[in-house]
Design an enzyme around this catalytic site. Structure first.
Site, PDB file in Angstrom:
ATOM      1  N   HIS A   1     -98.635 -22.445 -34.308  1.00  0.00           N
ATOM      2  CA  HIS A   1     -98.313 -21.317 -33.420  1.00  0.00           C
ATOM      3  C   HIS A   1     -99.532 -20.481 -33.078  1.00  0.00           C
ATOM      4  O   HIS A   1    -100.409 -20.237 -33.893  1.00  0.00           O
ATOM      5  CB  HIS A   1     -97.157 -20.475 -33.957  1.00  0.00           C
TER       6      HIS A   1
ATOM      7  N   ASP B   1    -102.834 -16.586 -40.272  1.00  0.00           N
ATOM      8  CA  ASP B   1    -101.505 -16.844 -39.687  1.00  0.00           C
ATOM      9  C   ASP B   1    -101.511 -16.419 -38.218  1.00  0.00           C
ATOM     10  O   ASP B   1    -101.180 -15.294 -37.903  1.00  0.00           O
ATOM     11  CB  ASP B   1    -100.450 -16.075 -40.487  1.00  0.00           C
TER      12      ASP B   1
ATOM     13  N   GLU C   1     -93.675 -18.039 -32.111  1.00  0.00           N
ATOM     14  CA  GLU C   1     -93.132 -18.513 -33.403  1.00  0.00           C
ATOM     15  C   GLU C   1     -92.654 -17.335 -34.239  1.00  0.00           C
ATOM     16  O   GLU C   1     -91.597 -17.376 -34.876  1.00  0.00           O
ATOM     17  CB  GLU C   1     -94.215 -19.296 -34.171  1.00  0.00           C
ATOM     18  N   GLU C   2     -93.445 -16.259 -34.218  1.00  0.00           N
ATOM     19  CA  GLU C   2     -93.122 -15.104 -35.066  1.00  0.00           C
ATOM     20  C   GLU C   2     -91.856 -14.397 -34.591  1.00  0.00           C
ATOM     21  O   GLU C   2     -91.324 -13.543 -35.288  1.00  0.00           O
ATOM     22  CB  GLU C   2     -94.305 -14.115 -35.082  1.00  0.00           C
TER      23      GLU C   2
ATOM     24  N   ASP D   1     -99.845 -24.458 -39.914  1.00  0.00           N
ATOM     25  CA  ASP D   1     -99.586 -23.019 -39.969  1.00  0.00           C
ATOM     26  C   ASP D   1    -100.083 -22.482 -41.303  1.00  0.00           C
ATOM     27  O   ASP D   1     -99.481 -22.757 -42.347  1.00  0.00           O
ATOM     28  CB  ASP D   1     -98.073 -22.762 -39.799  1.00  0.00           C
TER      29      ASP D   1
ATOM     30  N   HIS E   1     -99.394 -10.978 -41.569  1.00  0.00           N
ATOM     31  CA  HIS E   1     -98.546  -9.969 -40.908  1.00  0.00           C
ATOM     32  C   HIS E   1     -99.044  -8.550 -41.176  1.00  0.00           C
ATOM     33  O   HIS E   1     -98.272  -7.597 -41.085  1.00  0.00           O
ATOM     34  CB  HIS E   1     -97.079 -10.111 -41.304  1.00  0.00           C
TER      35      HIS E   1
HETATM   36  N1  BES Z   1     -96.844 -18.724 -41.251  1.00  0.00           N
HETATM   37  C1  BES Z   1     -95.570 -18.139 -41.459  1.00  0.00           C
HETATM   38  C2  BES Z   1     -94.682 -18.967 -42.359  1.00  0.00           C
HETATM   39  C3  BES Z   1     -94.993 -18.931 -43.812  1.00  0.00           C
HETATM   40  C4  BES Z   1     -95.300 -17.739 -44.448  1.00  0.00           C
HETATM   41  C5  BES Z   1     -94.910 -20.098 -44.519  1.00  0.00           C
HETATM   42  C6  BES Z   1     -95.572 -17.761 -45.808  1.00  0.00           C
HETATM   43  C7  BES Z   1     -95.156 -20.097 -45.879  1.00  0.00           C
HETATM   44  C8  BES Z   1     -95.492 -18.914 -46.525  1.00  0.00           C
HETATM   45  C9  BES Z   1     -94.859 -17.968 -40.135  1.00  0.00           C
HETATM   46  O1  BES Z   1     -95.715 -17.593 -39.107  1.00  0.00           O
HETATM   47  C10 BES Z   1     -93.865 -16.881 -40.294  1.00  0.00           C
HETATM   48  O2  BES Z   1     -94.241 -15.764 -40.461  1.00  0.00           O
HETATM   49  N2  BES Z   1     -92.601 -17.204 -40.272  1.00  0.00           N
HETATM   50  C11 BES Z   1     -91.588 -16.209 -40.422  1.00  0.00           C
HETATM   51  C12 BES Z   1     -90.244 -16.820 -40.164  1.00  0.00           C
HETATM   52  C13 BES Z   1     -90.100 -17.324 -38.761  1.00  0.00           C
HETATM   53  C14 BES Z   1     -88.795 -18.028 -38.620  1.00  0.00           C
HETATM   54  C15 BES Z   1     -90.249 -16.218 -37.791  1.00  0.00           C
HETATM   55  C16 BES Z   1     -91.622 -15.671 -41.838  1.00  0.00           C
HETATM   56  O3  BES Z   1     -91.830 -16.433 -42.783  1.00  0.00           O
HETATM   57  O4  BES Z   1     -91.393 -14.458 -41.999  1.00  0.00           O
HETATM   58 ZN    ZN Z   2     -96.302 -15.541 -39.567  1.00  0.00          ZN
END
Ligand code: BES
Ligand code: ZN
Length: 425
Positions: free
Chosen positions: A238, A255, A289-290, A317, A393
């Site tokens: 992403h 990220d 994606e976020e 990612d 984040h």
């Molecule tokens: N890179 C993260 C996913 C992640 C975070 C994987 C920590 C493993 C460990 C991704 O960009 C993300 O933030 N995903 C969201 C969920 C998504 C469905 C929006 C998250 O994990 O909060």
């Molecule tokens: Zn993220």
């Protein structure tokens, strides 16, 4: 770990538009005929479809339907879930909300669970009801490793410096939020940059995938296969970043500038080496994606609808924070066990890296969109789930926080090179 909890709004009806080029305006996607879809999108826009909104209002009273695990809904309790369910199975319930209520729900879940929401939003009830079904089974596939010479020659070309500079460039935007001006600008920059990498290679084309509901576009670089162009191998991650929502500063260096930088390095090496795959490769930088895997959901669903023969998908990612003992951790849920095992064998065959597995526990990134649409996908990850970068984040997700270097991301670039050469043969 502090996580921003985005709201989800899946958009099942997609608009698919190519950035036109002088030579072949519609044939952006050589190797896979998506022209009918583009044509439909054009007709929709001619017959009164609105132009892509620059900055759609974040809050509105449009209805949305969310799917949420029944455990989470029960734990949250309160008035919020006193409303009638619109559908459910033994694990998941569907509720109708107003769009403006999604943020309230995200906040409530962040306070309660200190983790990702675990709910997805859809703009129609039929789309939400699909979340009650099991994802379609992935077709069985035979994997083999027999391209040693080619892979080893290309691995020598993979460089940390180019990964560093791509992370640096992407992280220099104030944010890459899917609705912000800099989020749009970062997508445009990547499009131009990939065009430059493709120069002199008529078999390589670059296009954007325009999303109907938000202004950030996904970017797709296609290398047309020489022998079996209808078979497609997908590698990507992403493009967007978030920290606190909206237009707040969000460098997103780990990220996920780190995943795009790895993707970028694979493209650079491929072009520099003159490598031509037998099957078609698609490198994709996903928007939004976020915001709930929105870009990848739309793209994976469109590939499924068009019957694209996706052989496998590698999601990159978070690649540049070494938080655990082993080098690479394969996410074991919402991924293909067979493809994960194959990737482990590639690591053993071509590197001296160590690997293990870890679980997200929810559809944590774009691989889940491909799994949901019946394609084999994997996420090789930087650490154990619980030991990943503590800065994601936040405004501190910077290259400097990762020591200004990219030795960890380099490992993922090498794995991705081995993956494409052994897959697309
Ligand atoms: N890179 C993260 C996913 C992640 C975070 C994987 C920590 C493993 C460990 C991704 O960009 C993300 O933030 N995903 C969201 C969920 C998504 C469905 C929006 C998250 O994990 O909060
Ligand atoms: Zn993220």
């Amino acid at each position: 770990m502090r996580r921003f909890l985005p709201f989800f709004l899946a958009v099942p009806v997609f608009l698919f538009a190519a950035r036109t080029t002088a030579s072949s305006p519609l044939d952006f996607d050589q190797g896979v005929d998506v022209r009918p879809v583009i044509q439909q999108a054009r007709e929709a826009s001619v017959s009164g479809g609105a132009a892509v909104p620059e900055m759609p209002p974040a809050d509105s009273d449009n209805p949305v339907w969310i799917s949420i695990t029944r455990n989470d809904a029960a734990a949250l309790g309160g008035e919020f879930f006193k409303r009638a369910v619109a559908g459910q199975n033994d694990k998941i319930s569907i509720y109708e909300l107003k769009t403006s209520e999604l943020d309230l729900l995200s906040d409530a879940m962040q306070r309660k669970f200190r983790r990702s929401p675990g709910f997805f939003a859809h703009d129609s009830l039929p789309s939400a009801l699909q979340d009650l079904e099991e994802p379609p089974a992935v077709a069985a596939k035979t994997y083999s490793i027999d391209q040693g010479e080619k892979v080893k020659a290309m691995l020598k070309l993979v460089k940390e410096d180019s990964i560093i500079s791509a992370i640096d460039r992407l992280a220099s935007y104030k944010n890459r939020y899917y609705r912000s001006a800099t989020g749009i600008a970062s997508s445009k920059w990547l499009y131009d940059h990939w065009k430059e990498l493709a120069a002199g290679r008529p078999d390589i084309t670059v296009a954007t995938f325009r999303h109907n509901a938000y202004p950030q576009e996904s970017v797709i670089l296609t290398v047309r296969g020489t022998a079996e162009p209808d078979k497609v191998v997908v590698v990507g991650g992403h493009l967007d970043s978030v920290a606190g929502g909206g237009d707040s500063p969000a460098p997103g260096a780990d990220d996920n500038a780190s995943g795009i930088a790895v993707t970028d390095e694979v493209i650079r090496v491929l072009a520099a080496s003159g490598y031509k795959p037998a099957q078609t490769l698609k490198f994709i930088a996903f928007a939004a994606e976020e915001a709930g895997l929105r870009g990848s959901r739309e793209i994976a669903a469109s590939f499924k609808k068009e019957g694209v023969a996706v052989q496998g998908m590698l999601n990159l990612d978070m690649t540049n924070y070494k938080g655990s003992a082993e080098d690479i951790y394969f996410i074991s849920d919402n991924t293909s066990a067979d493809q994960n095992a194959f990737l482990g064998k590639l690591i053993a065959a071509y590197t001296d890296y160590t690997w293990s597995t870890t679980r997200c526990g929810y559809g944590c990134s774009d691989h889940a969109s491909w799994t949901r649409n019946g394609f084999a996908s994997s996420l090789p990850f930087e650490a154990k789930f619980s030991e990943c970068s503590p800065n994601i984040h936040t405004v501190n997700d910077t290259l400097a926080q990762m020591g200004g270097r990219a030795p960890h991301a380099l490992k993922f670039a090498k794995l991705a090179v081995a993956y494409i050469v052994e897959m697309a043969k």
